[in-house]
Design a protein around this motif. Structure first.
Motif, PDB file in Angstrom:
ATOM      1  N   ASP A   1      -8.077 -30.959  20.910  1.00  0.00           N
ATOM      2  CA  ASP A   1      -6.990 -31.713  21.532  1.00  0.00           C
ATOM      3  C   ASP A   1      -7.422 -32.448  22.793  1.00  0.00           C
ATOM      4  O   ASP A   1      -6.636 -32.632  23.700  1.00  0.00           O
ATOM      5  CB  ASP A   1      -5.837 -30.758  21.842  1.00  0.00           C
ATOM      6  CG  ASP A   1      -6.283 -29.613  22.739  1.00  0.00           C
ATOM      7  OD1 ASP A   1      -7.454 -29.625  23.156  1.00  0.00           O
ATOM      8  OD2 ASP A   1      -5.461 -28.729  23.002  1.00  0.00           O
ATOM      9  N   ASP A   2      -8.694 -32.884  22.859  1.00  0.00           N
ATOM     10  CA  ASP A   2      -9.119 -33.624  24.038  1.00  0.00           C
ATOM     11  C   ASP A   2      -8.971 -35.130  23.825  1.00  0.00           C
ATOM     12  O   ASP A   2      -9.612 -35.931  24.452  1.00  0.00           O
ATOM     13  CB  ASP A   2     -10.560 -33.264  24.419  1.00  0.00           C
ATOM     14  CG  ASP A   2     -11.533 -33.475  23.285  1.00  0.00           C
ATOM     15  OD1 ASP A   2     -11.067 -33.693  22.140  1.00  0.00           O
ATOM     16  OD2 ASP A   2     -12.735 -33.434  23.535  1.00  0.00           O
ATOM     17  N   SER A   3      -8.134 -35.494  22.916  1.00  0.00           N
ATOM     18  CA  SER A   3      -7.865 -36.894  22.645  1.00  0.00           C
ATOM     19  C   SER A   3      -6.357 -37.065  22.599  1.00  0.00           C
ATOM     20  O   SER A   3      -5.611 -36.107  22.412  1.00  0.00           O
ATOM     21  CB  SER A   3      -8.483 -37.278  21.298  1.00  0.00           C
ATOM     22  OG  SER A   3      -7.931 -38.481  20.835  1.00  0.00           O
ATOM     23  N   MET A   4      -5.902 -38.305  22.747  1.00  0.00           N
ATOM     24  CA  MET A   4      -4.464 -38.522  22.603  1.00  0.00           C
ATOM     25  C   MET A   4      -4.050 -38.443  21.134  1.00  0.00           C
ATOM     26  O   MET A   4      -2.866 -38.360  20.824  1.00  0.00           O
ATOM     27  CB  MET A   4      -4.060 -39.865  23.194  1.00  0.00           C
ATOM     28  CG  MET A   4      -4.653 -41.060  22.507  1.00  0.00           C
ATOM     29  SD  MET A   4      -4.212 -42.602  23.316  1.00  0.00           S
ATOM     30  CE  MET A   4      -2.471 -42.673  22.977  1.00  0.00           C
ATOM     31  N   PHE A   5      -5.027 -38.452  20.245  1.00  0.00           N
ATOM     32  CA  PHE A   5      -4.765 -38.282  18.821  1.00  0.00           C
ATOM     33  C   PHE A   5      -5.318 -36.937  18.378  1.00  0.00           C
ATOM     34  O   PHE A   5      -6.296 -36.450  18.946  1.00  0.00           O
ATOM     35  CB  PHE A   5      -5.463 -39.378  18.010  1.00  0.00           C
ATOM     36  CG  PHE A   5      -5.083 -40.774  18.401  1.00  0.00           C
ATOM     37  CD1 PHE A   5      -3.759 -41.183  18.382  1.00  0.00           C
ATOM     38  CD2 PHE A   5      -6.050 -41.687  18.772  1.00  0.00           C
ATOM     39  CE1 PHE A   5      -3.410 -42.480  18.735  1.00  0.00           C
ATOM     40  CE2 PHE A   5      -5.716 -42.985  19.131  1.00  0.00           C
ATOM     41  CZ  PHE A   5      -4.394 -43.383  19.114  1.00  0.00           C
TER      42      PHE A   5
ATOM     43  N   VAL B   1     -12.370 -43.940  23.088  1.00  0.00           N
ATOM     44  CA  VAL B   1     -11.549 -43.935  24.298  1.00  0.00           C
ATOM     45  C   VAL B   1     -11.180 -45.364  24.665  1.00  0.00           C
ATOM     46  O   VAL B   1     -10.030 -45.677  24.977  1.00  0.00           O
ATOM     47  CB  VAL B   1     -12.299 -43.251  25.474  1.00  0.00           C
ATOM     48  CG1 VAL B   1     -11.551 -43.467  26.773  1.00  0.00           C
ATOM     49  CG2 VAL B   1     -12.458 -41.775  25.177  1.00  0.00           C
TER      50      VAL B   1
ATOM     51  N   ARG C   1      -8.515 -46.544  22.496  1.00  0.00           N
ATOM     52  CA  ARG C   1      -7.224 -45.952  22.833  1.00  0.00           C
ATOM     53  C   ARG C   1      -6.627 -46.656  24.055  1.00  0.00           C
ATOM     54  O   ARG C   1      -5.450 -46.957  24.088  1.00  0.00           O
ATOM     55  CB  ARG C   1      -7.390 -44.462  23.127  1.00  0.00           C
ATOM     56  CG  ARG C   1      -7.813 -43.694  21.906  1.00  0.00           C
ATOM     57  CD  ARG C   1      -7.557 -42.213  22.031  1.00  0.00           C
ATOM     58  NE  ARG C   1      -7.699 -41.636  23.333  1.00  0.00           N
ATOM     59  CZ  ARG C   1      -8.713 -40.866  23.703  1.00  0.00           C
ATOM     60  NH1 ARG C   1      -9.703 -40.630  22.877  1.00  0.00           N
ATOM     61  NH2 ARG C   1      -8.746 -40.330  24.888  1.00  0.00           N
ATOM     62  N   GLU C   2      -7.481 -46.932  25.034  1.00  0.00           N
ATOM     63  CA  GLU C   2      -6.984 -47.612  26.216  1.00  0.00           C
ATOM     64  C   GLU C   2      -6.456 -48.997  25.874  1.00  0.00           C
ATOM     65  O   GLU C   2      -5.424 -49.441  26.378  1.00  0.00           O
ATOM     66  CB  GLU C   2      -8.098 -47.710  27.259  1.00  0.00           C
ATOM     67  CG  GLU C   2      -8.433 -46.367  27.886  1.00  0.00           C
ATOM     68  CD  GLU C   2      -9.684 -46.417  28.726  1.00  0.00           C
ATOM     69  OE1 GLU C   2      -9.950 -45.408  29.412  1.00  0.00           O
ATOM     70  OE2 GLU C   2     -10.401 -47.424  28.706  1.00  0.00           O
TER      71      GLU C   2
ATOM     72  N   GLN D   1      -5.197 -49.846  23.074  1.00  0.00           N
ATOM     73  CA  GLN D   1      -3.925 -49.730  22.383  1.00  0.00           C
ATOM     74  C   GLN D   1      -2.776 -49.438  23.349  1.00  0.00           C
ATOM     75  O   GLN D   1      -1.693 -49.966  23.205  1.00  0.00           O
ATOM     76  CB  GLN D   1      -4.002 -48.584  21.345  1.00  0.00           C
ATOM     77  CG  GLN D   1      -4.863 -48.976  20.141  1.00  0.00           C
ATOM     78  CD  GLN D   1      -5.010 -47.831  19.181  1.00  0.00           C
ATOM     79  OE1 GLN D   1      -4.785 -46.684  19.537  1.00  0.00           O
ATOM     80  NE2 GLN D   1      -5.431 -48.126  17.970  1.00  0.00           N
ATOM     81  N   THR D   2      -3.052 -48.612  24.358  1.00  0.00           N
ATOM     82  CA  THR D   2      -1.983 -48.225  25.255  1.00  0.00           C
ATOM     83  C   THR D   2      -1.557 -49.366  26.190  1.00  0.00           C
ATOM     84  O   THR D   2      -0.458 -49.338  26.710  1.00  0.00           O
ATOM     85  CB  THR D   2      -2.388 -47.016  26.120  1.00  0.00           C
ATOM     86  OG1 THR D   2      -3.605 -47.348  26.787  1.00  0.00           O
ATOM     87  CG2 THR D   2      -2.602 -45.792  25.280  1.00  0.00           C
TER      88      THR D   2
END
Lengths: 143, 115
Positions: free
Chosen positions: B6-10, B106, B109-110, B112-113
């Motif tokens: 769980d060290d990812s937002m996904f 990462v 993800r950034e 995307q956010t």
């Protein structure tokens, strides 16, 4: 790696039979590595053959403990030919129908991989049992 | 086979060693569980995997489709050249979002956010 064994054209055959259990397919990959090394394959060619043999096992039938996989690895010089037959462990009459039902076509991904990794391969029905084979030569370039 | 971390937002499925037809059912179960819990985007970390066959790849393809059906995606993190070769031969390197390291993911993800 240029041992005399690699240069020899004398034929060597390794036979392997194991219950058709997915966890035991690793044995086929291990045998493939050893025979490929004897044929003088480089590291990439050995990896290609390992994967191709795995695909062959996965393609010829629905694995299950009531059947067995009989494999033959034949090396002649720098050429390795592998044959894989999927057959019942016990009597033919008892298991033949089940075995026929287990025959299936290789998946698209498997066919793509086999086509790219080895020189030639094929599938056939041998006396009612599913059989797959492949051949890979030293120096074959992955397509 | 490894485990979800769980060290990812996904949710991340971490795979180790040889991912073959023996491992595929467990992989299927793990991905099914994540989807059942409501995950739409999943990361499959193959950095410690050394082998991937068509059976396991089929599981990933099926899960990719299910993720996309609910508006998500299934990302692969791959650095092993043998696994990259399998993806290339099958043409799936153009289908999956593939990252060669966590940093790349990462960054994604950034990206995307911020949208």
């Amino acid at each position: 790696m240029n041992s005399s064994a690699e240069e020899s054209t004398q034929e060597e055959t390794v036979e392997l039979t194991f219950p058709a259990i997915p966890e035991l397919v690793v044995l086929a990959r291990f045998a493939a590595s050893a025979v490929a090394a004897r044929a003088g394959f480089d590291v990439e060619e050995i990896e290609d053959l390992r994967l191709a043999v795995d695909e062959l096992c996965a393609s010829i039938g629905q694995l299950g403990p009531e059947s067995c996989v009989r494999m033959e690895f034949r090396r002649t010089g720098g050429v390795v030919r592998v044959q894989c037959v999927f057959e019942p462990r016990h009597t033919m009459t008892r298991h033949r129908r089940t075995h026929h039902e287990a025959h299936r076509s290789p998946g698209d991904l498997s066919v793509q991989l086999l086509g790219a990794l080895v020189d030639d391969h094929g599938f056939e029905d041998r006396n009612g049992f599913a059989c797959g084979w492949l051949e890979k030569r030293r120096g074959f370039v992955t397509r | 086979m490894g485990q979800a971390r769980d060290d990812s937002m996904f949710p991340v499925v971490h795979l180790e060693g040889e991912i073959d037809l023996a491992v595929a059912p467990a992989l299927q179960g793990q991905l099914d569980a994540l989807l059942a819990e409501g995950a739409t985007t999943i990361v499959v970390d193959l950095l410690d995997a050394t082998f991937l066959d068509s059976v396991a790849l089929g599981v990933l393809v099926g899960s990719l489709q299910r993720c996309r059906d609910v508006g998500g995606n299934l990302h692969l993190v791959v650095s092993d050249r043998r696994i990259a070769k399998v993806l290339e031969i099958t043409g799936l390197n153009d289908v999956f979002p593939i990252h060669d390291r966590w940093n790349g993911l990462v960054g994604k993800r950034e990206e995307q956010t911020t949208q």
